[in-house]
Design an enzyme around this catalytic site. Structure first.
Site, PDB file in Angstrom:
ATOM      1  N   GLU A   1      30.964 -38.935  -8.687  1.00  0.00           N
ATOM      2  CA  GLU A   1      31.322 -40.147  -9.445  1.00  0.00           C
ATOM      3  C   GLU A   1      31.023 -41.342  -8.556  1.00  0.00           C
ATOM      4  OE1 GLU A   1      35.079 -40.465 -11.527  1.00  0.00           O
ATOM      5  OE2 GLU A   1      35.116 -38.306 -11.907  1.00  0.00           O
TER       6      GLU A   1
ATOM      7  N   GLU B   1      39.497 -34.774  -9.031  1.00  0.00           N
ATOM      8  CA  GLU B   1      40.362 -35.748  -8.327  1.00  0.00           C
ATOM      9  C   GLU B   1      41.791 -35.245  -8.171  1.00  0.00           C
ATOM     10  OE1 GLU B   1      39.959 -39.691 -10.050  1.00  0.00           O
ATOM     11  OE2 GLU B   1      37.958 -39.905  -9.206  1.00  0.00           O
TER      12      GLU B   1
ATOM     13  N   GLN C   1      29.483 -43.681 -15.670  1.00  0.00           N
ATOM     14  CA  GLN C   1      29.150 -42.594 -16.558  1.00  0.00           C
ATOM     15  C   GLN C   1      27.830 -42.924 -17.253  1.00  0.00           C
ATOM     16  OE1 GLN C   1      32.532 -41.078 -18.742  1.00  0.00           O
ATOM     17  NE2 GLN C   1      33.878 -41.245 -16.988  1.00  0.00           N
TER      18      GLN C   1
HETATM   19  O1  AHR Z   1      34.969 -42.269 -14.504  1.00  0.00           O
HETATM   20  C1  AHR Z   1      36.245 -42.673 -14.918  1.00  0.00           C
HETATM   21  C2  AHR Z   1      37.362 -41.914 -14.214  1.00  0.00           C
HETATM   22  O2  AHR Z   1      37.334 -42.231 -12.857  1.00  0.00           O
HETATM   23  C3  AHR Z   1      37.267 -40.408 -14.213  1.00  0.00           C
HETATM   24  O3  AHR Z   1      37.810 -39.834 -15.350  1.00  0.00           O
HETATM   25  C4  AHR Z   1      38.080 -40.032 -13.020  1.00  0.00           C
HETATM   26  O4  AHR Z   1      37.658 -38.825 -12.446  1.00  0.00           O
HETATM   27  C5  AHR Z   1      37.933 -41.225 -12.092  1.00  0.00           C
HETATM   28  O5  AHR Z   1      39.172 -41.665 -11.638  1.00  0.00           O
END
Ligand code: AHR
Length: 503
Positions: free
Chosen positions: A292, A173, A353
């Site tokens: 993500e 990011e 996650q």
């Molecule tokens: O998944 C949580 C956070 O979300 C991660 O660390 C980041 O890459 C995103 O902003």
């Protein structure tokens, strides 16, 4: 009750469903690693301190690659801290999550955990506070069989065989102002290109992911992808997309249509990548790593849960522990449908996650591990979506949303595996009040019968699985399915996700 129609034809394929579409993500964040997957004092912990109840649930979830070790965490991470004798590993500040990283679990331990759960490592390098040299050092440590200082260090640390990491992320990011070492698209594109070239010089077999936007709603979205790819197109295999959704201001109708936003995000990034391809006259195609995605009540984290203070750097605090409802799981299942609908160009993805942190699996220290509502769409889709994703003819009513305008009431995707003759259909009904009767033309599948049906819905769309009531929500068989004369009918309850397996 509304009616909808769907036609499935196995000849109209979008693309092969890659197993990497069902990847996960483990970040050193909150209670994900410590007190999540690793809890040496837990009754189910093995000799390495890994909870076996969690291992079993991760296996059941069916995750392919697992992205590691971050996330925002990676942009301040020194990988050298996490290898070698445990007793000499330093405690460090994790600026991303305002926590203390003990480095008790590092590359070797995590790789051993991956062997237990049967998943493959996808590694991110730090391009926030570090650069090309450190990325090369990590690659040499991880992938070179031996004969050099760093590969020998790995061997001395107990790992004879190289880790053989195939997919590498060039930072995380980097478009986000919150990111340590945040850069402009121009600066990052040049750094990513240099680093990618150097890494390939060391190991030409690796696949590389360049950072796209951290959301389709970033002010730089679109232009970021164009500029970054203009620098790095020839050097990378994927560009990343990240997206999180939450119900805002009680607007369930818009929230249920979140996948419309994801569809648009994917299609815009594909168009931008193909634009750069055309300008460069390149014959190579850069695909998407949607590394993500999830439902995340980010506004809660920003407004309530953020840790602050110079004397407050907890180890493994309870952070981002969202508890998911049935409605969240329906949206989540729809996001998987969106990924599958774009299987030709989204060839890698990571659910963000896995454990405790915006996760399908929750744990209590010394206690149980349980499945959140979102566990079910993932485990069922990962198991049933095999072969090719199909382009469907979908005729459905629409409804109005504040966020996305007029959107379809039902969303769907199907897969067909020519090798086994099995097909699967994944469906959501986004109506907050009405069931939908769906008629599916399956004549071109030949003689098939229903092998499995799963519907996730509840009279209380906000019902959740919790420590006190860990099995409150689970999918059930859908008894409404009828197959007759090349046609299948099914009733989809309001706010529901459904999977059907045919063969
Ligand atoms: O998944 C949580 C956070 O979300 C991660 O660390 C980041 O890459 C995103 O902003």
């Amino acid at each position: 009750m509304s009616d909808a129609r769907l036609t499935i034809d196995p000849h109209f394929t979008v693309g092969t469903v890659q197993r990497n579409l069902f990847g996960g993500f483990v970040e050193h964040l909150g209670r994900h690693v410590y007190d999540g997957i690793h809890e040496p004092a837990h009754p189910t912990a093995d000799a390495e301190g890994f909870r076996q109840d969690v291992v079993e649930l991760v296996k059941e979830l069916g995750v392919s690659t697992i992205r590691y070790p971050g996330g925002n965490f990676v942009s301040g991470f020194k990988w050298e801290d996490s290898v070698g004798p445990r007793e000499s590993r330093p405690r460090r500040l994790d600026l991303a999550w305002h926590s203390t990283e003990t480095n008790e679990v590092g590359l070797h331990e995590f790789s051993s955990w991956l062997d237990k759960v049967g998943s493959e490592l996808m590694l991110a390098v730090n391009l926030g506070t570090r650069g090309t040299a450190e990325a090369l050092e990590l690659l040499e440590y991880a992938n070179l069989p031996g004969g050099t200082a760093l590969s020998q260090q790995r061997i001395d640390n107990g790992r004879t065989d190289a880790f053989g990491v195939k997919i590498w992320c060039l930072g995380n990011e980097m478009d986000g102002p919150w990111q340590l070492g945040h850069r402009s698209a121009d600066d990052y594109g040049k750094l990513a290109s240099r680093t990618a070239k150097a890494m390939r010089q060391l190991d030409p077999s690796i696949e590389l992911v360049v950072c796209g936007s951290s959301s389709a709603h970033m002010p730089t979205f679109g232009e970021w992808e164009r500029v970054v790819l203009t620098h790095a197109y020839d050097d990378v295999d994927y560009i990343s997309c990240h997206a999180y959704y939450e119900e805002r201001d009680g607007d369930l109708g818009s929230f249920l249509a979140s996948a419309v936003d994801m569809d648009g995000f994917i299609e815009t990034v594909v168009a931008t990548a193909d634009h750069v391809k055309a300008v460069r006259g390149s014959s190579k195609t850069v695909n998407i790593s949607f590394d993500e995605w999830n439902v995340w009540y980010l506004s809660r984290f920003e407004n309530v849960d953020k840790i602050q203070g110079l004397d407050n750097w907890p180890v493994a605090p309870r952070l981002l522990e969202d508890v998911y409802s049935v409605a969240d799981a329906v949206v989540f299942g729809n996001l998987l449908i969106s990924l599958l609908k774009h299987a030709d160009r989204v060839t890698s993805a990571s659910l963000a996650q896995l454990v405790n942190v915006i996760a399908p699996i929750m744990t209590e220290p010394g206690g149980i591990a349980w499945r959140q509502t979102t566990f079910f769409p993932f485990s069922i889709t990962s198991r049933l979506a095999q072969g090719d994703a199909l382009a469907l003819k979908l005729e459905v009513p629409t409804y109005e949303t504040k966020a996305y305008g007029t959107v379809p009431l039902v969303d769907a995707v199907a897969t067909h595996d020519a090798a086994t003759g099995r097909s699967a259909v994944f469906l959501v009904n986004r109506s907050v009040s009405e069931p939908v009767t769906l008629t599916v033309d399956i004549a071109s599948l030949g003689e098939v019968s229903l092998l499995e049906s799963h519907t996730l819905s509840d009279d209380d769309v906000y019902a959740k699985n919790t420590l006190a009531d860990p099995e409150r929500v689970a999918p059930r068989a859908n008894d409404s399915v009828r197959i007759e004369g090349g046609s299948l009918t099914v009733t989809l309850p309001p706010v529901s996700w459904t999977a059907l397996s045919l063969g």
